[in-house]
Design a protein around this motif. Structure first.
Motif, PDB file in Angstrom:
ATOM      1  N   MET A 128       0.827  -1.210   0.000  1.00 62.55           N
ATOM      2  CA  MET A 128       0.000   0.000   0.000  1.00 62.55           C
ATOM      3  C   MET A 128       0.862   1.261   0.000  1.00 62.55           C
ATOM      4  O   MET A 128       0.515   2.254  -0.638  1.00 62.55           O
ATOM      5  N   HIS A 129       1.973   1.220   0.699  1.00 61.49           N
ATOM      6  CA  HIS A 129       2.862   2.385   0.702  1.00 61.49           C
ATOM      7  C   HIS A 129       3.439   2.643  -0.692  1.00 61.49           C
ATOM      8  O   HIS A 129       3.582   3.791  -1.110  1.00 61.49           O
ATOM      9  N   ILE A 130       3.772   1.574  -1.399  1.00 64.22           N
ATOM     10  CA  ILE A 130       4.320   1.720  -2.749  1.00 64.22           C
ATOM     11  C   ILE A 130       3.239   2.167  -3.725  1.00 64.22           C
ATOM     12  O   ILE A 130       3.442   3.072  -4.537  1.00 64.22           O
ATOM     13  N   GLU A 131       2.042   1.548  -3.624  1.00 59.21           N
ATOM     14  CA  GLU A 131       0.937   1.890  -4.525  1.00 59.21           C
ATOM     15  C   GLU A 131       0.512   3.354  -4.357  1.00 59.21           C
ATOM     16  O   GLU A 131       0.132   4.016  -5.330  1.00 59.21           O
ATOM     17  N   SER A 132       0.587   3.858  -3.135  1.00 58.52           N
ATOM     18  CA  SER A 132       0.142   5.229  -2.873  1.00 58.52           C
ATOM     19  C   SER A 132       1.192   6.271  -3.233  1.00 58.52           C
ATOM     20  O   SER A 132       0.910   7.460  -3.250  1.00 58.52           O
ATOM     21  N   GLY A 133       2.426   5.819  -3.502  1.00 62.09           N
ATOM     22  CA  GLY A 133       3.488   6.753  -3.824  1.00 62.09           C
ATOM     23  C   GLY A 133       4.195   7.314  -2.601  1.00 62.09           C
ATOM     24  O   GLY A 133       5.004   8.231  -2.714  1.00 62.09           O
ATOM     25  N   TRP A 134       3.904   6.751  -1.419  1.00 62.46           N
ATOM     26  CA  TRP A 134       4.579   7.226  -0.198  1.00 62.46           C
ATOM     27  C   TRP A 134       6.042   6.825  -0.189  1.00 62.46           C
ATOM     28  O   TRP A 134       6.858   7.466   0.473  1.00 62.46           O
ATOM     29  N   THR A 140      10.195   2.063  -7.247  1.00 58.52           N
ATOM     30  CA  THR A 140      11.311   1.116  -7.466  1.00 58.52           C
ATOM     31  C   THR A 140      11.646   0.315  -6.212  1.00 58.52           C
ATOM     32  O   THR A 140      12.503  -0.568  -6.250  1.00 58.52           O
ATOM     33  N   THR A 141      10.972   0.625  -5.096  1.00 58.32           N
ATOM     34  CA  THR A 141      11.252  -0.074  -3.831  1.00 58.32           C
ATOM     35  C   THR A 141      10.879  -1.552  -3.938  1.00 58.32           C
ATOM     36  O   THR A 141       9.807  -1.902  -4.446  1.00 58.32           O
ATOM     37  N   ARG A 142      11.756  -2.409  -3.463  1.00 57.13           N
ATOM     38  CA  ARG A 142      11.461  -3.856  -3.429  1.00 57.13           C
ATOM     39  C   ARG A 142      10.521  -4.145  -2.272  1.00 57.13           C
ATOM     40  O   ARG A 142      10.814  -3.807  -1.116  1.00 57.13           O
ATOM     41  N   VAL A 143       9.395  -4.759  -2.575  1.00 52.44           N
ATOM     42  CA  VAL A 143       8.370  -5.028  -1.560  1.00 52.44           C
ATOM     43  C   VAL A 143       8.944  -5.859  -0.426  1.00 52.44           C
ATOM     44  O   VAL A 143       8.684  -5.597   0.758  1.00 52.44           O
ATOM     45  N   GLU A 144       9.750  -6.874  -0.769  1.00 48.68           N
ATOM     46  CA  GLU A 144      10.285  -7.775   0.246  1.00 48.68           C
ATOM     47  C   GLU A 144      11.163  -7.044   1.252  1.00 48.68           C
ATOM     48  O   GLU A 144      11.091  -7.289   2.455  1.00 48.68           O
ATOM     49  N   GLU A 145      12.001  -6.126   0.746  1.00 55.93           N
ATOM     50  CA  GLU A 145      12.897  -5.384   1.644  1.00 55.93           C
ATOM     51  C   GLU A 145      12.103  -4.455   2.561  1.00 55.93           C
ATOM     52  O   GLU A 145      12.388  -4.365   3.761  1.00 55.93           O
ATOM     53  N   PHE A 146      11.124  -3.754   1.977  1.00 56.59           N
ATOM     54  CA  PHE A 146      10.323  -2.833   2.777  1.00 56.59           C
ATOM     55  C   PHE A 146       9.488  -3.597   3.804  1.00 56.59           C
ATOM     56  O   PHE A 146       9.332  -3.160   4.948  1.00 56.59           O
ATOM     57  N   GLU A 147       8.960  -4.748   3.413  1.00 58.14           N
ATOM     58  CA  GLU A 147       8.183  -5.589   4.330  1.00 58.14           C
ATOM     59  C   GLU A 147       9.043  -6.009   5.524  1.00 58.14           C
ATOM     60  O   GLU A 147       8.607  -5.945   6.683  1.00 58.14           O
ATOM     61  N   ALA A 148      10.271  -6.416   5.254  1.00 58.84           N
ATOM     62  CA  ALA A 148      11.165  -6.851   6.326  1.00 58.84           C
ATOM     63  C   ALA A 148      11.494  -5.700   7.273  1.00 58.84           C
ATOM     64  O   ALA A 148      11.553  -5.881   8.499  1.00 58.84           O
TER      65      ALA A 148
END
Length: 522
Positions: free
Chosen positions: A338-344, A348-356
């Motif tokens: 949701m953070h990536i989809e909203s543009g926050w 280019t952010t990797r979902v896995e890294e941000f999730e961790a």
């Protein structure tokens, strides 16, 4: 280039800090260890240090600097877990014990605003303020009808002070964005602009009265919260008259304990009130420091001071609700997406890294009571995560974040055993069910039914019009298609003529050249 007026204000701020001996406190911090020698340049070093405790000096400095600085101190006062105890105890006094302005000044403002004398407006008026805060002070009074009321009076000349301080904040924000990359990510200028709008709204007491009436209507007959009634005939831009309420200040824990207050229920109801205002009403009290909140024993809240309120767009409201629910369910991947989809955060952010990263910040605090959570460490880790992933601050949510910080601070004081997550999760689940479930969609359809029914007689005409428009469009398309065929034929014919013309010209030029060759004379 800093404007002269802003520069003078900056000089005044430094003078006030030095007058109260804050230069000594600042230079003692580890951050400024390398420049402690500058203390020898301070007049205080040679004239003698003040003997007042540091907490008193900080409070007096904020009081002398004006409303914006007092607001800052009020916000800090709700977070005793983040401050040394001596400083926190002094900052609490900023909630309703700011030095008052003279009663004679208050009388002149009231009479000028109402167009009548105090005796004509009130049967009784107490010249001694009941409370005094950064923007206004409050007097008690009795109406000719016998009702007990409070009279809130705006501080004189406060607008000019706020404008000069906001101008200074804008200068600092612009300089920060120019020379500090993180300030651009934090959107410093936009945050100051949002703050300016909020604090200038607080200078109109008619707006505050309207805010109070709206929240009173939202919580009519509620067991959770009571909002006093506004007396509109005596309310003006600089004067507000409202029903007087009687309760124990929420920060007076000893008095609440003596009155057998239900601390657990109060803490839970505080969270429920917050989420109700944000998600059910989309209109929330955004200045919920202890000076504005009282308790009617054993467990009902009374609220005053509605100069600062907030609301969210439908998109932000739903997005936040989904984020909260995903957090409560430990669904960190959904939060990251949701953070990536909203543009926050950048696409280019990797979902896995941000999730961790989110899991590392949030997992240690789940299923723990407030007393076992280090919010200082939590905030530090959140800032580090935001910087690492270039997370952009959303200025429209700053007010909500400040309010949530206040609510959490109140919960920590009232009932440190509170499980914030388990208290809030059922509310959000019910909200989603009511908003997004089948029954919600049916209600939405039924709500639109009168509008649909009203348009039913027009449907045949609308259908006929649509069919006619479609037929006309088809005719136009066919006409254009025929024109395109003719154009292609014409272009083909023109191309043939052009080719013959070019060949003929080439032959003539070739013949002329051949005739000019030496030895070819006919």
């Amino acid at each position: 280039m800093i404007r002269p007026k802003t520069l003078m204000r900056l000089i005044h701020i430094n003078w006030v800090m030095m007058f109260h001996g804050l230069d000594e406190i600042v230079l003692k911090t580890r951050l400024f260890r390398a420049i402690r020698f500058l203390a020898y340049c301070s007049p205080n070093y040679w004239l003698g240090r003040t003997t007042l405790p540091r907490g008193v000096r900080i409070r007096k400095t904020l009081e002398d600097l004006g409303p914006i600085y007092v607001k800052f101190g009020q916000t800090l006062s709700t977070r005793k877990d983040l401050l040394p105890e001596d400083i926190a105890e002094e900052l609490v006094k900023l909630q309703d014990k700011v030095p008052p302005f003279p009663a004679e000044t208050a009388r002149k403002i009231i009479e000028q605003q109402l167009g009548q004398t105090l005796g004509e407006a009130f049967a009784e008026f107490n010249p001694t303020p009941l409370a005094s805060a950064s923007v206004a002070q409050v007097h008690t009074a009795r109406l000719h009808s016998g009702e007990q009321v409070i009279v809130k009076v705006l501080r004189p000349d406060i607008a000019g002070k706020i404008h000069s301080d906001v101008a200074l904040l804008f200068e600092f924000a612009k300089l920060a964005e120019r020379f500090w990359p993180d300030a651009r990510r934090l959107r410093a200028v936009e945050i100051v602009a949002e703050f300016e709008k909020t604090i200038l709204d607080e200078l109109d007491l008619v707006r505050e009265a309207a805010n109070a009436s709206a929240i009173r209507s939202n919580f009519k007959n509620s067991e959770l919260l009571y909002i006093p009634e506004i007396h509109w005939p005596l309310t003006r831009r600089k004067v507000l008259v409202m029903e007087r309420i009687y309760g124990i200040p929420v920060g007076d824990i000893d008095a609440l304990r003596k009155g057998d207050a239900d601390f657990k229920k109060l803490a839970e109801r505080g969270v429920e009130i917050f989420f109700t205002q944000v998600f059910r009403d989309n209109f929330f009290h955004a200045d919920m420091h202890p000076g504005n909140i009282f308790v009617q024993l054993p467990d009902k809240y009374l609220a005053v001071d509605f100069g600062i309120v907030g609301s969210l767009s439908d998109t932000d409201q739903r997005y936040l609700a989904e984020n909260f629910l995903a957090f409560f369910n430990h669904d960190y991947r959904r939060v990251a997406q949701m953070h990536i989809e909203s543009g926050w955060v950048p696409s280019t952010t990797r979902v896995e890294e941000f999730e961790a990263a989110i899991r590392a910040v949030c997992e240690p605090i789940f299923e723990k009571p407030l007393k076992d959570i280090s919010f200082g460490l939590l905030l530090l880790r959140l800032f580090q995560t935001a910087r690492r992933f270039d997370m952009v601050v959303q200025p429209q949510l700053v007010l909500l974040q400040k309010t949530l910080l206040n609510i959490e601070g109140l919960g920590r004081q009232l009932y440190p055993e509170l499980d914030l997550w388990q208290t809030a999760k059922p509310f959000l689940e019910n909200w989603f069910k009511e908003r997004m479930g089948p029954s919600a969609k049916l209600k939405e359809l039924l709500a639109k039914l009168p509008e649909i029914t009203e348009q039913l007689p027009e449907i045949p005409n609308l259908v006929l019009h649509a069919l006619q428009s479609t037929a006309q469009m088809q005719q136009q398309i066919q006409h254009h298609q025929r024109e395109m065929v003719l154009l292609r034929k014409q272009l083909k014919s023109n191309n043939r003529r052009s080719l013959w013309a070019i060949l003929t010209a080439a032959a003539m030029i070739s013949a002329a050249l051949i005739l000019q060759l030496p030895g070819l004379n006919y």
